[in-house]
Design an enzyme around this catalytic site. Structure first.
Site: not given
Ligand code: GCW
Length: 714
Positions: A181, A304, A349, A337, A378, A223, A406
């Site tokens: 991002r 994720e 969600r 987190r 998000d 990640n 993003e």
């Molecule tokens: O917003 C989403 C993004 C992912 C990101 C995830 C997160 C780092 O699309 O790219 O991963 O959130 O915040 O963990």
């Protein structure tokens, strides 16, 4: 005498000279000559130098180069004040003169500062003092800001201390240089050449962070890659920590939960397994041998596809506490987190973070913060605040904002995010306690937490201008200023930033600040008006794709979020729907549960509403939706006009890039508007309101557009 001459030479060397054509590299730290400075004999006739520590040496360099540049002549650097107008900096420990003054430093804590006009030996002087060297550093940047923005008063009496303890950038930077991002080029961390090559840019990064009070940097992506915890990479991180340390910026890393398996060869990463616990303890002790002031870990777990304690039927608290226990002897912390949504869950969600974390209230170790995104989903252009804020008084909740855009058009759309941050911070959680805003939850003031923090997902990359666009620098700036004090207004921050970054000319400042202030709402209007969310293209999130409904996980599909059908549009989250509204405190829940009381800008977030629903404007929902899309495009057109009128008031390089990007933004705003209207009209089957132009292309055309190489992908 000899000594003096030497210091004068030193000072001359610090005078600010832009080394290159204007490309935005200098951010807001611009020390070009200001005609209004110095304002009087009381100010900055000489700088009383101290290099008692690397931090104070950095303060001295910044003040000498800054004030010399702003005055257009080197400022004499001396060891002792010799005439009226001396500027002193430091702490009671570094300076006997400062120790002799009663400055009220007990009010400012370990990172705050006092800037005060005083009399020393009968002569006027200015003192910038903190209890620590870093406090003095923050004070010095404040002083420079006053000069840069022409706000330096004759008589100074400034007291400031940060409201949150951890003010952190989260870099979603991978070890291979790709920034998830990220829209500003590759990572600024050159892992390959570290630890041997220390790019001077690291120092400029640290200066920029310190200038706005940022005191920590999570170097690696959430990640996470376990390789970042190997000795070779710890040595690299330690080298970076060495550069950032004098500027008060501590280094943090992300911890991949399965590292004991991947690096340690263990069979499990179960947080209750003694072997796993021992592995982490040894690893953490090792990290502190490399980086004695290592800040701690940021962890994304069971989200994720990331590994986590749930893989072993343990919960988030089990995972966080295991790491916390090993970090505690070193004063390290864990930021765990709350951004979770399970692949199997059929639950809305928007409800999942609250549902998973609320039962863990009171079960986290003392040195754990739960890091919560501002909204329940998000980082959308607009979301309500996350219902976790206010719901977990026993747990320090850290705010996570996204500075990188993003979901707001990447770097080419001008969207000043401070109004978004401010909206979240000012939201009333509605708890019975007085003054229970999100800001006071996050600062820890509401529940008397000593640990508190705000994180911003960085928009920084190796592009010369750092952020991918000149105006995106403002979002980095605003994040830091709000983390220091969430009550500063977004407007005041914009004004400061414009003055420091571009110009103090009122004919420039006023319209440009106004343009910035309206810019986020423009994005909301042309992308996701009235509480819509997540209509962006699959994976990369570039451009509109509200029609997508065939991805394997329901909540990956825009159609999941807008739920448009023949009757209407919106996600019913009231009691008759998913009852996400029930996660808020009763007062807030009551408002969000009732479409008549729900703010219109969040209506479709909380309710499925008939296309013919009467809005406060008197228009039907359908007409209102189209009107918002039109308005969004119109606002961008206006932004372009505002900017074009500034020609000649800014350097040609930055002017041209902003112009070009605004043209891209207008084109893409039109695309968003046309594609969304084409799609929603295919469902609503209603005519466009009078005066609203039909989309330029067919719906099939918009659906056919593909962007396999859009930047920043995960
Ligand atoms: O917003 C989403 C993004 C992912 C990101 C995830 C997160 C780092 O699309 O790219 O991963 O959130 O915040 O963990």
């Amino acid at each position: 005498m000899k000594h003096r001459a030497l210091l004068a030479v030193l000072a001359a060397a610090f005078v600010y000279l832009p080394a290159h054509a204007e490309d935005g590299y200098d951010l807001w730290l611009r020390y070009g000559q200001q005609s209004s400075y110095p304002p009087s004999a009381e100010h900055s006739r000489e700088l009383v130098h101290s290099d008692a520590s690397p931090t104070l040496a950095a303060v001295g360099r910044e003040l000498a180069s800054g004030l010399g540049g702003l005055a257009g002549a080197p400022i004499p650097v001396v060891r002792e004040p010799s005439r009226p107008g001396a500027l002193l900096y430091g702490t009671p420990r570094s300076s006997a003169l400062i120790a002799g003054l009663s400055l009220g430093l007990e009010r400012v804590g370990p990172e705050g500062y006092v800037i005060r006009s005083v009399t020393l030996g009968g002569k006027a002087a200015t003192v910038i003092a903190g209890n620590t060297d870093v406090g003095a550093l923050y004070g010095a940047f404040h002083y420079l800001r006053l000069v840069q923005t022409r706000a330096l008063a004759q008589n100074l009496d400034i007291v400031s201390r940060p409201r949150t303890r951890l003010r952190l950038l989260n870099h979603w930077d991978n070890l291979d240089g790709h920034v998830e991002r990220g829209y500003a080029g590759q990572s600024i961390w050159d892992w390959h050449k570290l630890p041997d090559w220390l790019d001077p840019r690291y120092t400029d990064y640290a200066r920029a962070c310190a200038s706005i009070g940022i005191n920590g940097s999570v170097l690696t992506n959430v990640n996470a890659n376990a390789t970042s915890l190997t000795p070779a990479y710890l040595e690299k991180a330690a080298a970076l920590a060495g550069v950032l340390r004098p500027y008060g910026v501590r280094v943090y890393l992300t911890a991949r939960f399965s590292a004991p398996i991947e690096l340690g060869g263990l069979k499990t990463a179960d947080p209750l397994d003694p072997g796993v616990r021992a592995w982490w303890k040894a690893k953490i002790d090792e990290i502190y041998r490399y980086i004695p002031d290592f800040g701690g870990f940021l962890v994304k777990a069971n989200s994720e596809g990331q590994p986590g304690p749930q893989d072993y039927q343990r919960n988030h608290a089990d995972g966080a506490n295991m790491l916390a226990e090993a970090l505690a002897p070193h004063d390290g912390i864990v930021m765990w987190r709350a951004f979770v949504y399970a692949s199997s869950a059929t639950e809305d969600r928007a409800k999942q973070a609250h549902a998973e974390f609320l039962p863990l209230e009171g079960r986290f170790a003392k040195n754990v913060l739960v890091q919560v995104k501002n909204g329940p989903i998000d980082f959308q252009p607009r979301e309500p605040f996350s219902p976790l804020f206010g719901a977990m008084p026993k747990t320090p909740l850290m705010m996570e904002f996204q500075i990188t855009k993003e979901y707001l058009g990447f770097a080419t759309h001008l969207a000043y995010l401070a109004p978004l941050f401010e909206e979240a911070l000012d939201a009333d959680t509605g708890s019975a306690r007085k003054g229970s805003t999100v800001a006071r939850v996050v600062t820890g003031e509401l529940d008397q937490h000593e640990l508190s923090g705000m994180a911003g997902v960085a928009n920084i990359g190796a592009d010369r201008n750092w952020s991918g666009s000149h105006f995106d620098q403002a979002n980095w700036y605003a994040f830091g200023r709000l983390a220091w004090d969430p009550d500063v207004s977004s407007q005041a921050i914009a004004e400061e930033w414009v003055r420091m970054t571009f110009s103090n000319d009122p004919a420039f400042v006023q319209p440009v600040v106004e343009m910035m202030m309206g810019s986020r709402e423009a994005v909301v209007d042309y992308m996701t008006p009235l509480g819509l969310a997540h209509l962006m293209g699959t994976g990369h999130h570039y451009g509109p794709a509200p029609w997508v409904s065939d991805l394997s996980r329901p909540e990956w599909n825009p159609a999941y979020y807008h739920r448009a059908d023949a009757n209407g549009i919106g996600f019913e989250r009231g009691p008759k729907g998913s009852n996400a509204t029930g996660q808020y405190s009763p007062r807030v829940a009551a408002a969000f549960a009732d479409p008549k009381k729900t703010p219109e800008n969040l209506l479709l977030w909380f309710h499925h509403v008939s296309w013919d629903h009467k809005m406060s404007s008197g228009r039907t929902l359908w007409d209102e939706l189209v009107t918002h899309y039109d308005r969004g495009v119109g606002k961008v057109r206006q932004m372009r006009l505002t900017w074009e009128a500034q020609s000649g008031r800014v350097d040609a390089g930055r002017f041209a890039q902003v112009s070009a990007f605004l043209a891209i933004q207008e084109k893409e705003a039109q695309w968003w508007r046309d594609a969304c209207i084409a799609y929603f009209q295919s469902i609503s089957k209603r005519p466009l309101p009078v005066g609203s132009a039909p989309p330029a292309h067919s719906l099939d055309y918009y659906k056919s557009l593909k962007f396999p190489y859009a930047p920043g992908r995960g």
